[in-house]
Design a protein around this motif. Sequence first.
Motif, mmCIF file in Angstrom:
data_model
loop_
_atom_site.group_PDB
_atom_site.id
_atom_site.type_symbol
_atom_site.label_atom_id
_atom_site.label_comp_id
_atom_site.label_asym_id
_atom_site.label_seq_id
_atom_site.Cartn_x
_atom_site.Cartn_y
_atom_site.Cartn_z
ATOM 1 N N GLU A 1 -96.902 23.943 82.750
ATOM 2 C CA GLU A 1 -96.991 25.330 82.266
ATOM 3 C C GLU A 1 -98.440 25.663 81.886
ATOM 4 O OE1 GLU A 1 -93.853 23.777 79.811
ATOM 5 O OE2 GLU A 1 -93.000 25.781 79.659
ATOM 6 N N LYS B 1 -98.915 23.128 70.484
ATOM 7 C CA LYS B 1 -99.413 22.272 71.558
ATOM 8 C C LYS B 1 -100.665 22.932 72.109
ATOM 9 C CE LYS B 1 -94.864 20.695 73.010
ATOM 10 N NZ LYS B 1 -93.772 20.915 73.957
ATOM 11 N N HIS C 1 -84.936 23.198 84.231
ATOM 12 C CA HIS C 1 -85.997 22.787 83.294
ATOM 13 C C HIS C 1 -85.283 22.181 82.086
ATOM 14 C CE1 HIS C 1 -89.811 23.173 80.945
ATOM 15 N NE2 HIS C 1 -88.910 23.084 79.973
HETATM 16 MG MG MG Z 1 -91.723 22.414 77.108
#
Ligand code: MG
Length: 399
Positions: free
Chosen positions: A385, A17, A208
């Motif tokens: 993040e 990513k 999370h």
């Molecule tokens: Mg993630």
Amino acid sequence: MSNKLVLVLNCGSSSLKFAVIDAQTGDDKISGLAECFGLENSRIKWKIDGEKHEAALGAFTAHREAVEYIVNKILAEQPELAAKIQAVGHRIVHGGEKFTRSMIIDESVIKGIEDCASLAPLHNPAHLIGIRAAIASFPKLPQVAVFDTAFHQSMPDHAYIYALPYKLYREHGIRRYGMHGTSHLFVSREAAKMLHKPIEDTNVICAHLGNGASVTAIKGGKSVDTSMGLTPLEGLVMGTRCGDIDPSIIYHLVHQLGYTLEEVNNLMNKQSGLLGISELTNDCRGIEEGYADGHKGATLALEIFCYRLAKYIASYTVPLGRLDAVVFTGGIGENSDLIREKVLNMLEIFNFHIDSERNKAARFGKKGIITQDKGTIAMVIPTNEEWVIAEDSIKLINQ
Ligand SMILES: [Mg+2]
Ligand SMILES: Nc1ncnc2c1ncn2[C@@H]1O[C@H](COP(=O)(O)OP(=O)(O)O)[C@@H](O)[C@H]1O
Ligand SMILES: CC(=O)OP(=O)(O)O
């Protein structure tokens, strides 16, 4: 646009990513995903200022080629943006006990990440490939490592030591480390802002819930317990990971049922969790559809997922003493009003009163409190993040 742009890379075992983020505002100028590494159909998708693009990467591509593609094609077509990038920030899942904060990458940091590779064999080797490819593509830019484990280094030893012979910790570092720390840090800070309290006086439990999932008890801004362990396998039910099980099941599978250890590891990491129970899918959206259609496996998977999560949240009131809020984040936490409602209903003893309208409104990137004005607060906060990684990168290079 400020002059604080950072290229953020998150190299997973079979995907990468990436994003180009403005560290000051958190806006992504570019974001994307390269996936299916090692397969014939590896591809890359990206968005520039909201416009979507997609391309095939060629058979058997992996991290190195994907980084080159990002640099040579995507950034080359955006020369003004590319010229403003100040640093490359890397998400590193495991930093062991060595890294308690983000670091500018040099040979000793690379060695430290290599030393932790046996603790995160699916993640750290991929990060190292990403780091080397990024150094080759951006030889002049500083590279920064931001560790998932760093935020959890504040845990007390009674939370991180396993009840195994102590020498396994002393001699081999076998202990609970915890992951998703960057996300837990971000949402706990945002929660304090929403509660109008200083972070030093804010006690929250953050869930999370993505493909990997973990819960953390955060007292005064510091992690005091978390559900992931030596590796990201411990704790909650996840998309394909089993989370907590009786460890003797491994012995039983090997000695009674003839599995190899390799097969057991694969079974627990890749064939369990929502996928294993439902025999349908690891994707929470598919599980919810199955549940709505009365699919037995999907219904059971959803119930076990919620029950395990509720038990973890309840147990994390122990280290906190006082609970100011429960916070949901990650793809499931940010979008599944069904799971949030089920979990909070199971936690009735803590005086949660869900507000259905607020719960339905806090989806698809919208944050908000999802409980009524009376009772204990639960809220949804979309995680970011990449923004934390970008902020840390800029902070470090300016020190
Ligand atoms: Mg993630
Ligand atoms: N609208 C939705 N309702 C329920 N679950 C959702 C929704 N959108 C995404 N998810 C779930 O979020 C999970 C992925 O979360 P994400 O945080 O993107 O994972 P990761 O970063 O670990 O790859 C998947 O299980 C997906 O089904
Ligand atoms: C640590 C971990 O589980 O990461 P992810 O959620 O990205 O799989």
